[in-house]
Design an enzyme around this catalytic site. Structure first.
Site, PDB file in Angstrom:
ATOM      1  N   GLU A 165       0.826  -1.217   0.000  1.00 14.11           N
ATOM      2  CA  GLU A 165       0.000   0.000   0.000  1.00 14.11           C
ATOM      3  C   GLU A 165       0.859   1.266   0.000  1.00 14.11           C
ATOM      4  O   GLU A 165       0.381   2.342   0.368  1.00 14.11           O
ATOM      5  CB  GLU A 165      -0.943   0.010   1.220  1.00 14.11           C
ATOM      6  CG  GLU A 165      -1.816  -1.216   1.373  1.00 14.11           C
ATOM      7  CD  GLU A 165      -2.842  -1.419   0.251  1.00 14.11           C
ATOM      8  OE1 GLU A 165      -2.854  -0.618  -0.708  1.00 14.11           O
ATOM      9  OE2 GLU A 165      -3.612  -2.394   0.318  1.00 14.11           O
ATOM     10  N   HIS A 181      -2.691   2.434   8.322  1.00 12.18           N
ATOM     11  CA  HIS A 181      -3.801   1.634   7.785  1.00 12.18           C
ATOM     12  C   HIS A 181      -3.953   0.374   8.625  1.00 12.18           C
ATOM     13  O   HIS A 181      -2.958  -0.232   9.028  1.00 12.18           O
ATOM     14  CB  HIS A 181      -3.502   1.263   6.326  1.00 12.18           C
ATOM     15  CG  HIS A 181      -4.382   0.181   5.775  1.00 12.18           C
ATOM     16  ND1 HIS A 181      -5.750   0.313   5.672  1.00 12.18           N
ATOM     17  CD2 HIS A 181      -4.097  -1.060   5.298  1.00 12.18           C
ATOM     18  CE1 HIS A 181      -6.259  -0.799   5.152  1.00 12.18           C
ATOM     19  NE2 HIS A 181      -5.287  -1.657   4.921  1.00 12.18           N
ATOM     20  N   HIS A 207      -7.217  -2.868   9.997  1.00 11.55           N
ATOM     21  CA  HIS A 207      -8.481  -3.559   9.720  1.00 11.55           C
ATOM     22  C   HIS A 207      -9.308  -3.720  11.001  1.00 11.55           C
ATOM     23  O   HIS A 207      -9.557  -4.854  11.429  1.00 11.55           O
ATOM     24  CB  HIS A 207      -8.203  -4.951   9.133  1.00 11.55           C
ATOM     25  CG  HIS A 207      -7.349  -4.974   7.904  1.00 11.55           C
ATOM     26  ND1 HIS A 207      -6.685  -6.115   7.465  1.00 11.55           N
ATOM     27  CD2 HIS A 207      -7.062  -4.010   6.997  1.00 11.55           C
ATOM     28  CE1 HIS A 207      -6.025  -5.852   6.343  1.00 11.55           C
ATOM     29  NE2 HIS A 207      -6.224  -4.574   6.037  1.00 11.55           N
ATOM     30  N   GLU A 241     -17.419  12.606  22.468  1.00 11.88           N
ATOM     31  CA  GLU A 241     -16.220  13.333  22.047  1.00 11.88           C
ATOM     32  C   GLU A 241     -15.764  13.045  20.616  1.00 11.88           C
ATOM     33  O   GLU A 241     -14.750  13.579  20.171  1.00 11.88           O
ATOM     34  CB  GLU A 241     -15.098  13.102  23.066  1.00 11.88           C
ATOM     35  CG  GLU A 241     -15.477  13.824  24.353  1.00 11.88           C
ATOM     36  CD  GLU A 241     -14.495  13.687  25.482  1.00 11.88           C
ATOM     37  OE1 GLU A 241     -13.315  13.422  25.226  1.00 11.88           O
ATOM     38  OE2 GLU A 241     -14.926  13.848  26.634  1.00 11.88           O
ATOM     39  N   HIS A 262     -12.947  -3.414   3.962  1.00 14.24           N
ATOM     40  CA  HIS A 262     -11.506  -3.663   4.055  1.00 14.24           C
ATOM     41  C   HIS A 262     -10.910  -3.096   5.359  1.00 14.24           C
ATOM     42  O   HIS A 262     -10.359  -3.855   6.154  1.00 14.24           O
ATOM     43  CB  HIS A 262     -10.799  -3.069   2.825  1.00 14.24           C
ATOM     44  CG  HIS A 262      -9.317  -3.303   2.796  1.00 14.24           C
ATOM     45  ND1 HIS A 262      -8.626  -3.662   1.674  1.00 14.24           N
ATOM     46  CD2 HIS A 262      -8.381  -3.232   3.781  1.00 14.24           C
ATOM     47  CE1 HIS A 262      -7.346  -3.823   1.953  1.00 14.24           C
ATOM     48  NE2 HIS A 262      -7.171  -3.555   3.226  1.00 14.24           N
TER      49      HIS A 262
HETATM   50  P1  13P Z   1       1.000  -5.398   3.160  1.00  9.34           P
HETATM   51  O1  13P Z   1       1.380  -6.694   3.839  1.00  9.34           O
HETATM   52  O2  13P Z   1       1.547  -5.314   1.762  1.00  9.34           O
HETATM   53  O3  13P Z   1       1.355  -4.193   4.009  1.00  9.34           O
HETATM   54  O4  13P Z   1      -0.581  -5.391   2.982  1.00  9.34           O
HETATM   55  C1  13P Z   1      -1.430  -5.504   4.070  1.00  9.34           C
HETATM   56  C2  13P Z   1      -2.739  -4.817   3.860  1.00  9.34           C
HETATM   57  O5  13P Z   1      -3.411  -4.492   4.819  1.00  9.34           O
HETATM   58  C3  13P Z   1      -3.192  -4.563   2.475  1.00  9.34           C
HETATM   59  O6  13P Z   1      -4.255  -3.647   2.457  1.00  9.34           O
HETATM   60 ZN    ZN Z   2      -5.406  -3.672   4.339  1.00 12.53          ZN
END
Ligand code: 13P
Ligand code: ZN
Length: 270
Positions: free
Chosen positions: A116, A139, A141, A169, A210
């Site tokens: 990413e 980033h 999940h 808040e 995602h």
């Molecule tokens: P990477 O292992 O390439 O960082 O990817 C993980 C991920 O969350 C892809 O969206």
């Molecule tokens: Zn991801």
């Protein structure tokens, strides 16, 4: 030369990846972080003339030439960063209009930066123009934000308002709200460009089905931003199927604006 494993930026990165894993936000290799570093701080720990190898980025971002980043590796597990930082992290410096990255440290097991990288670097370009203090793109999940994208409209105003209504808040922590992308193929320049575009107006960008992206000036602040949105999503997922008897009203949110000296995104409150 000082030991890079003792550098404050490295210690903080290891603590953050570990903490994110402990929160359940980064299963397997899920999630990635990029932290912009100053040349001054990097050169205390590394010979910045010693390039280990050069990795093509696959995109163009001239604004990033000469910029240094500590970045998680692709396919690597946040769970393991603390045990083997040099295999799971890397320090890179961009050059040639951002098309190449010189590796100065890390990715020791023939690795490279996250898939990413486009979304991270393109988002840095946008956020550093809006706030020169911005250093972090993160980033992950988180389960409740992800779950919410299956059952809630993806309309950005509605999505933001729901999150704001879940904790008093929230509007204070992310007054610019949450932008939302539809499902897109991850790891591409296209999702990178779309994420960066969404970063023009908010520091949080949800990737439907995602995960989420956050931007901030340091790891702690960016973690806190995602943590707050995820907490709100958790409450939503607890109550969404129940009749709602009470809510935080727009009038109450206007009181919060005054009390905390913030301004909710234009047009998002009635
Ligand atoms: P990477 O292992 O390439 O960082 O990817 C993980 C991920 O969350 C892809 O969206
Ligand atoms: Zn991801």
């Amino acid at each position: 030369m000082k030991n890079i494993l003792e550098a404050p930026f490295m210690v903080e990165m290891i603590r953050t990846t570990t903490n994110m894993y402990d929160h359940g936000w980064d299963e397997r290799n899920g999630g990635n972080i990029s932290l912009m570093l100053e040349e001054r701080e990097v050169s205390e720990y590394l010979d910045i003339g010693n390039v280990l190898r050069t990795i093509p980025t696959g995109f163009t971002a001239p604004e990033l030439d000469g910029k240094y980043f500590l970045v998680t590796g692709t396919g690597r597990y946040f769970k393991n960063v603390q045990y083997k930082p040099d295999a799971n992290l890397g320090v890179v410096r961009l050059k040639e209009q951002g098309q190449q990255a010189d590796l100065l440290w890390g990715y020791s097991e023939d690795g490279q930066f996250t898939s990413e990288f486009p979304a991270h670097m393109m988002s840095h370009v946008v956020r550093m123009k809006i706030d020169p203090a911005n250093r972090v793109i993160m980033h992950c999940h988180p389960a409740n934000l992800l779950a919410m994208t299956f059952v809630h409209t993806l309309d950005e105003r509605e999505f933001t308002r729901t999150l704001w209504q879940m904790c008093t808040e929230c509007v204070v922590v992310f007054p610019d709200g949450v932008n939302v992308l539809p499902w897109m193929l991850c790891g591409t320049n296209e999702i990178g460009e779309a994420t960066a575009e969404k970063m023009q107006t908010a520091r949080l960008v949800v990737w439907s089905l995602h995960g989420i992206y956050g931007a901030g000036k340091d790891l702690d602040e960016t973690f806190g931003l995602i943590e707050t949105a995820e907490k709100a999503a958790e409450i939503y997922m607890k109550i969404a199927h129940l009749p709602r008897v009470n809510t935080i009203t727009d009038e109450q949110m206007h009181q919060l604006e005054k009390r905390f000296g913030i301004k909710a995104r234009e047009g998002y409150l009635d």
